[in-house]
Design an enzyme around this catalytic site. Sequence first.
Site, PDB file in Angstrom:
ATOM      1  N   SER A   1       0.829  -1.210   0.000  1.00 49.39           N
ATOM      2  CA  SER A   1       0.000   0.000   0.000  1.00 49.39           C
ATOM      3  C   SER A   1       0.860   1.256   0.000  1.00 49.39           C
ATOM      4  O   SER A   1       1.991   1.255   0.503  1.00 49.39           O
ATOM      5  CB  SER A   1      -0.904   0.032   1.228  1.00 49.39           C
ATOM      6  OG  SER A   1      -1.775  -1.064   1.256  1.00 49.39           O
TER       7      SER A   1
HETATM    8  N1  SAH Z   1      -1.025  -4.801   3.882  1.00 44.75           N
HETATM    9  C1  SAH Z   1      -0.206  -5.047   2.714  1.00 44.75           C
HETATM   10  C2  SAH Z   1      -0.846  -4.597   1.410  1.00 44.75           C
HETATM   11  C3  SAH Z   1      -1.832  -5.531   1.017  1.00 44.75           C
HETATM   12  S1  SAH Z   1      -2.480  -5.564  -0.608  1.00 44.75           S
HETATM   13  C4  SAH Z   1       1.155  -4.433   2.822  1.00 44.75           C
HETATM   14  O1  SAH Z   1       1.419  -3.724   3.793  1.00 44.75           O
HETATM   15  O2  SAH Z   1       1.985  -4.691   1.961  1.00 44.75           O
HETATM   16  C5  SAH Z   1      -3.872  -6.595  -0.172  1.00 44.75           C
HETATM   17  C6  SAH Z   1      -3.524  -8.012   0.207  1.00 44.75           C
HETATM   18  O3  SAH Z   1      -4.742  -8.649   0.608  1.00 44.75           O
HETATM   19  C7  SAH Z   1      -2.980  -8.844  -0.945  1.00 44.75           C
HETATM   20  O4  SAH Z   1      -1.762  -9.409  -0.567  1.00 44.75           O
HETATM   21  C8  SAH Z   1      -4.058  -9.904  -1.172  1.00 44.75           C
HETATM   22  O5  SAH Z   1      -3.531 -11.146  -1.599  1.00 44.75           O
HETATM   23  C9  SAH Z   1      -4.676  -9.993   0.218  1.00 44.75           C
HETATM   24  N2  SAH Z   1      -6.042 -10.551   0.259  1.00 44.75           N
HETATM   25  C10 SAH Z   1      -7.084 -10.340  -0.577  1.00 44.75           C
HETATM   26  N3  SAH Z   1      -8.160 -11.053  -0.172  1.00 44.75           N
HETATM   27  C11 SAH Z   1      -7.783 -11.729   0.953  1.00 44.75           C
HETATM   28  C12 SAH Z   1      -8.433 -12.654   1.825  1.00 44.75           C
HETATM   29  N4  SAH Z   1      -9.688 -13.073   1.627  1.00 44.75           N
HETATM   30  N5  SAH Z   1      -7.730 -13.131   2.887  1.00 44.75           N
HETATM   31  C13 SAH Z   1      -6.451 -12.752   3.111  1.00 44.75           C
HETATM   32  N6  SAH Z   1      -5.777 -11.906   2.318  1.00 44.75           N
HETATM   33  C14 SAH Z   1      -6.436 -11.401   1.248  1.00 44.75           C
END
Ligand code: SAH
Length: 221
Positions: free
Chosen positions: A64
């Site tokens: 993010s």
């Molecule tokens: N917090 C992260 C950014 C995340 S991007 C950071 O600091 O880098 C969003 C993430 O959510 C992705 O890695 C995606 O694979 C995950 N995601 C999406 N749906 C999800 C679910 N149902 N359970 C767990 N993770 C999920």
Amino acid sequence: MNDTYRHKGLRSQLVKTLIDKGINNSMVLDAIGSIPRHLFLDKAFEEWAYKDVAFPIGSEQTISQPYTVAYQTDLLQVKAKHKVLEIGTGSGYQACVLSMLGAKVYSIERQQALFNKTAEFLPKIGFGAIRTLFGDGYQGNPMFAPYDRIIITASCQSFPQKLIGQLKIGGMMVVPKGDTKEQTMYRITRVSENEYAEESFDKFAFVPFLKGVVKVNKMPI
Ligand code: SAH
């Protein structure tokens, strides 16, 4: 760990940018000012680490934008010793920011390749206390519930009820909700067993919150 004076300088520039954009939570700014974000990106893209932008981290996912991390973390009102559940571990950067605020962090990721990479990486940079979990975030994690705080770092089309049910009374969840293009940031507070308060904030754009898990394919032998 390769964290030079140049990296530190770029980090304080980033903190200044966040202050200019309206972030004034000093604990959040201190965490962003001390975590070596360049280590969360592939070496070739190091230059991007301290720009206020989101960036690809593989498995079609992104780390993010620092402003978004700061904004969500500020809304979450984390206190030391809070039990915090993060949905969407991704690179692990947001989890580290929460951990630096003194929270006990549990973080769930559905992409196994990304989960494996981040679970291996975090202890190497001193964040071994973060409990990384592989699974579908829609289910939350009842084993460690209830949580003081829940943060969802992927975009939801509706509020995930199962997760709200894993909040303590008085607990809060910060979640972007909207369509695929644009979401509004919400803070849900569990007021009593069956009552919730809802507040809405600015607009953001996250990758989607998807159901189920994506396992690493094993090579056929
Ligand atoms: N917090 C992260 C950014 C995340 S991007 C950071 O600091 O880098 C969003 C993430 O959510 C992705 O890695 C995606 O694979 C995950 N995601 C999406 N749906 C999800 C679910 N149902 N359970 C767990 N993770 C999920």
